[in-house]
Scaffold this active site. Structure first.
Site, PDB file in Angstrom:
ATOM      1  N   CYS A 112       0.838  -1.206   0.000  1.00 55.87           N
ATOM      2  CA  CYS A 112       0.000   0.000   0.000  1.00 55.87           C
ATOM      3  C   CYS A 112       0.870   1.254   0.000  1.00 55.87           C
ATOM      4  O   CYS A 112       1.550   1.543   0.986  1.00 55.87           O
ATOM      5  CB  CYS A 112      -0.907  -0.045   1.231  1.00 55.87           C
ATOM      6  N   CYS A 115       0.236   3.736   2.779  1.00 58.65           N
ATOM      7  CA  CYS A 115       0.711   3.170   4.052  1.00 58.65           C
ATOM      8  C   CYS A 115       2.200   3.431   4.228  1.00 58.65           C
ATOM      9  O   CYS A 115       2.657   3.761   5.325  1.00 58.65           O
ATOM     10  CB  CYS A 115       0.453   1.667   4.113  1.00 58.65           C
TER      11      CYS A 115
END
Length: 189
Positions: A112, A115
């Site tokens: 991600c 993230c």
């Protein structure tokens, strides 16, 4: 190794281009390379040395001095991060246990992009709030059932648990500014 020097010392326009990869400096930082991958990979515009979806700029490491070479493997590993990765059982103990400081839980995935960006802010906050908050992270790929039980739908998701267990946990979803995280810790918990 030579490519790493070229990528960090030259402007993005002068840096070499690998097939299927583009080099350009990230916003608000010193000139370094970032990469994007073709062929259906999930990597797009992340910092060098970060492995996402099996994609990595070849021959370029994030910070060779801060990494340790694993003999015989041809790999470099980064030292442990400040924010500890926890399992479902460890998180349950932290949430139910007695705490004098807020607990901030970062639900993330290695693939991600947001993230990875927010992980840098979380690491900085872990240093800033060293004695005033506890930061941990949960890899949603490793702890799928916990993520499902905690109703993690989008990534990254942060949960903020007050030391006062009578207060409800606060939840954010998506990439949020570091100042918003500070505000929640300082004013809401």
């Amino acid at each position: 190794m030579a490519m790493a020097a070229a990528a960090s010392l030259l402007p993005a326009s002068a840096a070499p281009t690998l097939p299927g990869r583009a080099f350009r400096p990230p916003r608000n930082s010193t000139p370094t390379a970032s990469l994007s991958c073709d062929g259906g990979s999930r990597c797009r515009g992340v910092g060098l040395g970060v492995i996402l979806g099996g994609c990595r700029a070849q021959g370029v490491r994030r910070n060779a001095a801060a990494e340790t070479y694993v003999p015989g493997s041809g790999k470099y590993i980064a030292p442990d991060y400040l924010v500890k990765k926890v399992t479902a059982k460890e998180l349950e103990e932290l949430v139910r246990g007695e705490r004098k400081v807020p607990l901030i839980v970062d639900f993330y995935a290695t693939w991600c992009g947001p993230c990875v960006l927010m992980a840098q802010d979380i690491e900085m906050l872990a240093v800033e709030y060293e004695n005033n908050a506890l930061f941990v992270k949960v890899d949603t790929d490793d702890e799928y059932e916990l993520a499902r039980d905690m109703q993690v739908r989008g990534l990254p998701t942060l949960y903020f648990f007050s030391p006062d267990q009578s207060k409800d946990a606060l939840r954010t979803e998506g990439l949020i500014p570091i100042d918003m995280i500070r505000n929640i810790i300082d004013n809401e918990l």
